[in-house]
Design a protein around this motif. Structure first.
Motif, PDB file in Angstrom:
ATOM      1  N   ILE A 232       0.847  -1.204   0.000  1.00 25.44           N
ATOM      2  CA  ILE A 232       0.000   0.000   0.000  1.00 25.44           C
ATOM      3  C   ILE A 232       0.875   1.243   0.000  1.00 25.44           C
ATOM      4  O   ILE A 232       1.749   1.410   0.850  1.00 25.44           O
ATOM      5  CB  ILE A 232      -0.959   0.006   1.209  1.00 25.44           C
ATOM      6  CG1 ILE A 232      -1.940  -1.169   1.102  1.00 25.44           C
ATOM      7  CG2 ILE A 232      -1.705   1.341   1.304  1.00 25.44           C
ATOM      8  CD1 ILE A 232      -2.806  -1.366   2.320  1.00 25.44           C
TER       9      ILE A 232
ATOM     10  N   GLN B 233      -2.460   6.106  -1.351  1.00 24.31           N
ATOM     11  CA  GLN B 233      -3.704   5.346  -1.439  1.00 24.31           C
ATOM     12  C   GLN B 233      -4.507   5.354  -0.136  1.00 24.31           C
ATOM     13  O   GLN B 233      -5.618   4.821  -0.100  1.00 24.31           O
ATOM     14  CB  GLN B 233      -3.411   3.892  -1.829  1.00 24.31           C
ATOM     15  CG  GLN B 233      -2.799   3.751  -3.203  1.00 24.31           C
ATOM     16  CD  GLN B 233      -2.387   2.321  -3.499  1.00 24.31           C
ATOM     17  OE1 GLN B 233      -1.660   1.699  -2.729  1.00 24.31           O
ATOM     18  NE2 GLN B 233      -2.880   1.803  -4.614  1.00 24.31           N
TER      19      GLN B 233
ATOM     20  N   ASP C  26      -8.140   6.363  -0.325  1.00 21.76           N
ATOM     21  CA  ASP C  26      -8.978   5.699  -1.320  1.00 21.76           C
ATOM     22  C   ASP C  26     -10.109   4.905  -0.666  1.00 21.76           C
ATOM     23  O   ASP C  26      -9.966   4.410   0.453  1.00 21.76           O
ATOM     24  CB  ASP C  26      -8.136   4.758  -2.187  1.00 21.76           C
ATOM     25  CG  ASP C  26      -7.170   5.501  -3.110  1.00 21.76           C
ATOM     26  OD1 ASP C  26      -7.252   6.745  -3.187  1.00 21.76           O
ATOM     27  OD2 ASP C  26      -6.332   4.830  -3.740  1.00 21.76           O
TER      28      ASP C  26
ATOM     29  N   VAL D 204      -9.018   3.404   2.936  1.00 24.83           N
ATOM     30  CA  VAL D 204      -7.894   2.496   3.186  1.00 24.83           C
ATOM     31  C   VAL D 204      -7.296   2.760   4.566  1.00 24.83           C
ATOM     32  O   VAL D 204      -7.057   1.831   5.338  1.00 24.83           O
ATOM     33  CB  VAL D 204      -6.827   2.609   2.071  1.00 24.83           C
ATOM     34  CG1 VAL D 204      -5.556   1.845   2.440  1.00 24.83           C
ATOM     35  CG2 VAL D 204      -7.396   2.104   0.748  1.00 24.83           C
TER      36      VAL D 204
ATOM     37  N   THR E  50      -6.607  -1.186  -3.372  1.00 21.61           N
ATOM     38  CA  THR E  50      -5.298  -0.672  -3.790  1.00 21.61           C
ATOM     39  C   THR E  50      -4.781  -1.328  -5.071  1.00 21.61           C
ATOM     40  O   THR E  50      -3.624  -1.139  -5.434  1.00 21.61           O
ATOM     41  CB  THR E  50      -4.262  -0.851  -2.655  1.00 21.61           C
ATOM     42  OG1 THR E  50      -4.151  -2.242  -2.321  1.00 21.61           O
ATOM     43  CG2 THR E  50      -4.661  -0.040  -1.426  1.00 21.61           C
TER      44      THR E  50
END
Length: 189
Positions: free
Chosen positions: A24, A28, A31, A40, A130
């Motif tokens: 990751i 991200q 996201d 995330v 991701t």
């Protein structure tokens, strides 16, 4: 070192989720994920909280689910790997599986199965969010599926599982598990 079947399954499931966590990118973290309420970052913090608290539940020590601390500081990727290793070790003593969890009110074996479920399903969630590949440990999926089926009505009532989705007639056991939890199984990248 003594192990239990569940600690071995946790180790196998964690290895697959650790791989996703390590992939990751910080960009991200904001996201969306398949978990409607979590980005995330939120899902990673939730998974950290679960892993740490279920270490305590293995030894029948109180766990704190009231707040979710921000665990994404410093080298959080390596710390996640360390915490999941500690989790599996905490459940490696056969005595951890005896009796009922004072904190959860469930048989200890079911409690162990719940953290295995989180490691696996949230590993998939993070991979989907991701753009990473994810293949669950098949033995872990086979072990947790009956528990997920049994717990599904209560989990839905508590808002932990969403409304089940339809699984294809030829769906894999893992896709059926995802459907049971309210996720729409999609091919991983």
């Amino acid at each position: 070192m003594t192990t239990t079947r569940i600690s071995e399954l946790m180790t196998a499931a964690a290895a697959r989720t650790i791989s996703v966590v390590q992939g990751i990118d910080d960009a991200q973290l904001g996201d969306p994920t398949p978990c409607d309420k979590f980005q995330v970052r939120d899902l990673l913090n939730h998974l950290f909280q679960v892993v740490v608290n279920f270490q305590a539940l293995a030894t029948r020590t109180p766990a704190d689910f009231a707040t979710t601390p921000d665990a994404l500081v410093g080298d959080w990727r390596s710390r996640f790997a360390t915490e999941t290793e500690t989790l599996a070790k905490a459940w490696s003593d056969p005595a951890t599986l005896a009796g009922v969890s004072p904190g959860m009110g469930l048989p200890q074996e079911a409690v162990a199965g719940l953290v295995l479920l989180d490691l696996t399903v949230h590993g998939w969630d993070l991979a989907q969010a991701t753009g990473q590949p994810y293949t669950p440990d098949p033995d872990a999926v086979a072990a947790m599926h009956p528990l997920a089926e049994k717990m599904a009505p209560q989990a839905r009532q508590m808002g932990v599982f969403a409304t089940p989705t339809d699984a294809a007639p030829d769906a894999t056991l893992f896709d059926r598990l995802l459907s049971l939890t309210g996720r729409k199984p999609e091919p991983t990248p």
